[in-house]
Design a protein around this motif. Structure first.
Motif, PDB file in Angstrom:
ATOM      1  N   THR A 242      32.416   5.923  37.592  1.00  0.00           N
ATOM      2  CA  THR A 242      32.481   4.864  36.590  1.00  0.00           C
ATOM      3  C   THR A 242      33.933   4.477  36.350  1.00  0.00           C
ATOM      4  O   THR A 242      34.754   5.326  35.999  1.00  0.00           O
ATOM      5  CB  THR A 242      31.852   5.335  35.261  1.00  0.00           C
ATOM      6  N   PRO A 243      34.297   3.216  36.547  1.00  0.00           N
ATOM      7  CA  PRO A 243      35.699   2.822  36.378  1.00  0.00           C
ATOM      8  C   PRO A 243      36.142   2.903  34.921  1.00  0.00           C
ATOM      9  O   PRO A 243      35.346   2.694  33.997  1.00  0.00           O
ATOM     10  CB  PRO A 243      35.715   1.381  36.891  1.00  0.00           C
ATOM     11  N   VAL A 244      37.380   3.237  34.721  1.00  0.00           N
ATOM     12  CA  VAL A 244      37.973   3.271  33.390  1.00  0.00           C
ATOM     13  C   VAL A 244      38.910   2.076  33.268  1.00  0.00           C
ATOM     14  O   VAL A 244      39.786   1.877  34.116  1.00  0.00           O
ATOM     15  CB  VAL A 244      38.747   4.581  33.157  1.00  0.00           C
ATOM     16  N   CYS A 245      38.732   1.304  32.227  1.00  0.00           N
ATOM     17  CA  CYS A 245      39.526   0.086  32.050  1.00  0.00           C
ATOM     18  C   CYS A 245      40.657   0.323  31.054  1.00  0.00           C
ATOM     19  O   CYS A 245      40.515   1.103  30.099  1.00  0.00           O
ATOM     20  CB  CYS A 245      38.648  -1.069  31.571  1.00  0.00           C
TER      21      CYS A 245
ATOM     22  N   SER B 108      42.976  -0.323  27.953  1.00  0.00           N
ATOM     23  CA  SER B 108      42.754  -0.924  26.632  1.00  0.00           C
ATOM     24  C   SER B 108      43.765  -2.037  26.386  1.00  0.00           C
ATOM     25  O   SER B 108      44.716  -2.233  27.152  1.00  0.00           O
ATOM     26  CB  SER B 108      42.893   0.148  25.556  1.00  0.00           C
TER      27      SER B 108
ATOM     28  N   GLN C  60      43.617  -7.076  36.907  1.00  0.00           N
ATOM     29  CA  GLN C  60      42.469  -6.201  37.165  1.00  0.00           C
ATOM     30  C   GLN C  60      42.563  -4.958  36.272  1.00  0.00           C
ATOM     31  O   GLN C  60      42.848  -3.861  36.749  1.00  0.00           O
ATOM     32  CB  GLN C  60      42.429  -5.784  38.634  1.00  0.00           C
TER      33      GLN C  60
ATOM     34  N   CYS D  55      40.582  -2.978  35.048  1.00  0.00           N
ATOM     35  CA  CYS D  55      39.706  -1.841  35.345  1.00  0.00           C
ATOM     36  C   CYS D  55      40.101  -1.129  36.633  1.00  0.00           C
ATOM     37  O   CYS D  55      39.392  -0.222  37.096  1.00  0.00           O
ATOM     38  CB  CYS D  55      38.252  -2.305  35.426  1.00  0.00           C
ATOM     39  N   LYS D  56      41.229  -1.532  37.224  1.00  0.00           N
ATOM     40  CA  LYS D  56      41.715  -0.868  38.436  1.00  0.00           C
ATOM     41  C   LYS D  56      43.125  -0.324  38.259  1.00  0.00           C
ATOM     42  O   LYS D  56      43.826  -0.075  39.229  1.00  0.00           O
ATOM     43  CB  LYS D  56      41.679  -1.846  39.613  1.00  0.00           C
TER      44      LYS D  56
ATOM     45  N   TYR E  65      43.793   2.491  36.372  1.00  0.00           N
ATOM     46  CA  TYR E  65      43.776   3.945  36.238  1.00  0.00           C
ATOM     47  C   TYR E  65      43.710   4.621  37.608  1.00  0.00           C
ATOM     48  O   TYR E  65      43.172   4.066  38.564  1.00  0.00           O
ATOM     49  CB  TYR E  65      42.585   4.395  35.387  1.00  0.00           C
TER      50      TYR E  65
END
Length: 342
Positions: free
Chosen positions: A5-8, A10, A92, A94-95, A97
């Motif tokens: 699950t991707p981490v976005c 904040s 992007q 969510c990309k 991390y």
């Protein structure tokens, strides 16, 4: 198994990435990193071409500089990663991390560089103890003390890094590879406390050794004053002075490393303790501008270059002083040349 699950990022983290001040701080870090690498190359070259201190001490200095190089290389890679994110991936969120597992080599190198410098400091201290206790025997062993102690300390450093990250699955996502894996933080903080005590012990021991070497040198000078015959051992007096100068130099470098370790330990403990109460921008700037190891890796090779020049000047003065007290001519010069080559 690591979650896919991707981490976005904040909004606060995006504020950090969009900060011009933070970007400037990253380029400043890059400048410090490359400057340290250049100074390390000059310092290693100076150590190799000028045999003005014993072989084992030179080995320890070079290994300490290699630990700095390991740390600084990982630090530069880390900074390049973040700068790349800022210029090419901000659209992007969510990309942004990284998987902690993908960061393990950078993280391990940062830790191994820091802990390695501390262990090499231990090797230098042990070497000074033994060369002071066995003033005649130790110089004859040449490079073997350095090989054995260096090998032992490298093994200790490797084992220590493995223990710090022991059983950490590295399944978390982190905003940068410089962020310490949460499951290993407690063990790392424990090592920081031990490292602080080790550095204090090094300083106390080196003060005692310096005092003993000063006393030994004064005794040699008294013998020299009372014995004006041609048979007085020039090599013994010269070795005593060389030991004293080397101890003074190592004491100076150890003191510098002690303060570096002290600052590193205090900063890292405070940062790990309070980072969650800071905004990402505040935490990022604190890490970029206050993290002490990059500055240490600029200071140490600079101090080595300065100290080697100091020892060389002192050596010339010692030779001239001995010449005024002993025989002159070809016989004297042959003795000094033999000492110099050894």
């Amino acid at each position: 198994k690591m979650s896919e699950t991707p981490v976005c990022a904040s909004d606060q983290q995006m504020e950090m990435y969009n900060s011009h001040i933070y970007t400037c701080a990253l380029f400043f870090n890059m400048f410090i990193g490359f400057t340290s690498i250049i100074l390390i190359v000059f310092a290693i070259r100076k150590i190799l071409v000028e045999s003005i201190i014993n072989v084992s001490t030179r080995m320890f200095l070079i290994l300490g500089l290699l630990c700095c190089t390991l740390h600084q290389t990982a630090y530069i890679v880390l900074r390049v990663q973040v700068i790349y994110q800022i210029f090419f991936k901000l659209d992007q969120p969510c990309k942004l991390y990284y998987k902690a597992y993908d960061c393990k080599y950078v993280t391990f190198s940062l830790v191994a560089g820091n802990t390695g410098m501390i262990f090499i400091q231990s090797a230098m201290t042990i070497d000074r103890i033994l060369v002071t206790a066995f003033t005649k025997l130790w110089p004859k062993l040449k490079y073997w003390p350095g090989v054995i102690l260096s090998g032992f300390m490298i093994g200790c450093n490797y084992t220590n890094v493995q223990l710090i990250f022991w059983n950490d699955p590295l399944t978390d996502y982190v905003p940068t590879c410089g962020q310490f894996p949460p499951n290993s933080v407690a063990r790392f903080q424990k090592f920081l406390e031990i490292a602080l005590y080790m550095s204090i012990a090094h300083m106390v021991i080196n003060v005692i050794i310096l005092y003993i070497n000063v006393v030994q040198n004064q005794r040699q000078r008294l013998v020299s004053t009372h014995d004006q015959s041609q048979t007085f051992d020039v090599n013994e007096r010269y070795q005593s002075r060389e030991t004293l100068k080397s101890t003074q130099a190592i004491f100076f470098l150890s003191m510098s490393q002690f303060f570096a370790c002290l600052l590193y330990t205090i900063f890292t403990k405070l940062y790990l303790q309070y980072q969650h109460s800071l905004t990402p921008l505040q935490a990022g700037l604190a890490l970029a501008l206050s993290y002490t190891t990059p500055y240490t890796c600029v200071a140490i090779p600079s101090l080595i270059l300065f100290t080697l020049c100091y020892i060389r000047n002192q050596r010339h003065r010692s030779i001239n002083a001995l010449r005024s007290q002993t025989e002159t001519g070809d016989e004297y010069m042959k003795k000094i040349q033999k000492i110099w080559n050894n």
